[in-house]
Design an enzyme around this catalytic site. Sequence first.
Site, short mmCIF file in Angstrom:
data_model
loop_
_atom_site.label_atom_id
_atom_site.label_comp_id
_atom_site.label_asym_id
_atom_site.label_seq_id
_atom_site.Cartn_x
_atom_site.Cartn_y
_atom_site.Cartn_z
N ILE A 12 -4.52 -20.97 -62.69
CA ILE A 12 -5.15 -19.98 -63.58
C ILE A 12 -5.18 -18.64 -62.84
CG2 ILE A 12 -7.22 -19.40 -64.95
CD1 ILE A 12 -5.95 -22.12 -65.76
N TYR A 53 -10.01 -29.49 -50.10
CA TYR A 53 -10.13 -29.04 -51.50
C TYR A 53 -9.92 -30.20 -52.47
CZ TYR A 53 -9.55 -26.13 -55.67
OH TYR A 53 -9.70 -25.56 -56.91
N1 LIG Z 1 -7.66 -20.48 -60.28
C1 LIG Z 1 -7.11 -21.66 -60.25
O1 LIG Z 1 -5.87 -21.79 -60.28
C2 LIG Z 1 -7.95 -22.91 -60.24
C3 LIG Z 1 -7.31 -24.14 -60.45
C4 LIG Z 1 -8.08 -25.30 -60.46
C5 LIG Z 1 -9.44 -25.22 -60.28
N2 LIG Z 1 -10.02 -24.02 -60.08
C6 LIG Z 1 -11.49 -24.01 -59.93
O2 LIG Z 1 -12.02 -23.16 -60.92
C7 LIG Z 1 -13.29 -22.66 -60.49
C8 LIG Z 1 -13.36 -21.16 -60.71
O3 LIG Z 1 -12.44 -20.53 -59.84
P1 LIG Z 1 -11.68 -19.17 -60.20
O4 LIG Z 1 -10.26 -19.51 -60.36
O5 LIG Z 1 -12.39 -18.47 -61.30
O6 LIG Z 1 -11.83 -18.41 -58.80
P2 LIG Z 1 -12.67 -17.10 -58.37
O7 LIG Z 1 -12.51 -17.04 -56.91
O8 LIG Z 1 -12.27 -15.96 -59.21
O9 LIG Z 1 -14.19 -17.46 -58.74
C9 LIG Z 1 -14.98 -18.33 -57.96
C10 LIG Z 1 -16.40 -17.79 -57.96
O10 LIG Z 1 -17.25 -18.74 -57.28
C11 LIG Z 1 -18.14 -17.99 -56.47
N3 LIG Z 1 -18.65 -18.80 -55.37
C12 LIG Z 1 -18.00 -19.18 -54.26
N4 LIG Z 1 -18.82 -19.87 -53.46
C13 LIG Z 1 -20.02 -19.92 -54.08
C14 LIG Z 1 -21.27 -20.50 -53.74
N5 LIG Z 1 -21.45 -21.15 -52.58
N6 LIG Z 1 -22.28 -20.38 -54.62
C15 LIG Z 1 -22.12 -19.70 -55.77
N7 LIG Z 1 -20.96 -19.13 -56.14
C16 LIG Z 1 -19.92 -19.24 -55.30
C17 LIG Z 1 -17.31 -16.84 -55.96
O11 LIG Z 1 -18.11 -15.78 -55.44
C18 LIG Z 1 -16.52 -16.45 -57.22
O12 LIG Z 1 -17.23 -15.52 -57.98
C19 LIG Z 1 -13.43 -23.10 -59.03
O13 LIG Z 1 -14.24 -24.26 -58.96
C20 LIG Z 1 -12.01 -23.45 -58.63
O14 LIG Z 1 -11.96 -24.37 -57.58
C21 LIG Z 1 -9.32 -22.87 -60.03
#
Ligand SMILES: NC(=O)c1ccc[n+]([C@@H]2O[C@H](COP(=O)([O-])OP(=O)(O)OC[C@H]3O[C@@H](n4cnc5c(N)ncnc54)[C@H](O)[C@@H]3O)[C@@H](O)[C@H]2O)c1
Length: 259
Positions: A199, A167
């Site tokens: 988040i 990751y």
């Molecule tokens: N939530 C956190 O604490 C956090 C922190 C840092 C970074 N992020 C990043 O933020 C972004 C959004 O994540 P989130 O927190 O909303 O999580 P989430 O799991 O709610 O949303 C992620 C979305 O990406 C979609 N997805 C996964 N693989 C995919 C693919 N191959 N093609 C298209 N869509 C795909 C999933 O179906 C989901 O709808 C991500 O890149 C995550 O790595 C999240």
Amino acid sequence: MRLEGKTAIITGAGSGQGRAAALLFAREGANVVVADVNEKGGHETVAEIEAAGGKATFKRADVSDEGQCKALVEHAVGTYGQLNILYNNAGVWYVAHHGYVVGETDAPSPLLTQNIWDRTVDVNLKGTYLCCKYAIPAMQKSDGIGAIINVSSVGAIRVGRGASDAYISSKGGVMAVTRNLAIEHAPKIRCNCLFPGPIETPMVGQMTDERKQWSRENVPLGRWGQPEDVARMALFLASDDASFITAAMFVVDGGFTAI
Ligand SMILES: NC(=O)c1ccc[n+]([C@@H]2O[C@H](COP(=O)([O-])OP(=O)(O)OC[C@H]3O[C@@H](n4cnc5c(N)ncnc54)[C@H](O)[C@@H]3O)[C@@H](O)[C@H]2O)c1
């Protein structure tokens, strides 16, 4: 309205931060292409946007698949005539207690299996690149200055104990490729990188209780962020308010990386 008449692709918009951004961008006048592998979530996002009077379509796209990224961009241009904004938000983070062999919190790095490494890097890093690869030529033909927002993570800057090698490597790569794309495609396209802290989305729901507590205690503002906290930063970067900003890094983490 800050995105009136613009067309935006938001990947991973069927959930969490992507959905929050889709709703906000549509409220600000954008035509939103909701892209996700999660069809149910994607259709729900579109329905919410339409119920609020906004414009959106769903396109199923796995961002790790080059053909599907190409088709996604073609869908956006075919439906709305041009492409102005790409928000590369889709991401995956695999954890052990979800049935995978190794994960974020409790597996030593050498045990990281090839398939988890490949899938994580394929979605988070290659997927970001592939969407850019097809969006950039479309943006170059479109009105105004294109805006790309790539999603990294604070994990690329501050590594907590037990972080996933796959990751954090994928998210470090997102930071690096953002800068390269930004200088290669300036001045027609701006490309910036977001670093969300913890988040409150389904993704952090996967954490063990111990890690949840650690991540809360390490946020000086005393709470996890909400998807809307990140969406507002993404809106700023997508809009002309950020017209002199490119190749830049934006942390949205309640102070997490400062301590
Ligand atoms: N939530 C956190 O604490 C956090 C922190 C840092 C970074 N992020 C990043 O933020 C972004 C959004 O994540 P989130 O927190 O909303 O999580 P989430 O799991 O709610 O949303 C992620 C979305 O990406 C979609 N997805 C996964 N693989 C995919 C693919 N191959 N093609 C298209 N869509 C795909 C999933 O179906 C989901 O709808 C991500 O890149 C995550 O790595 C999240």
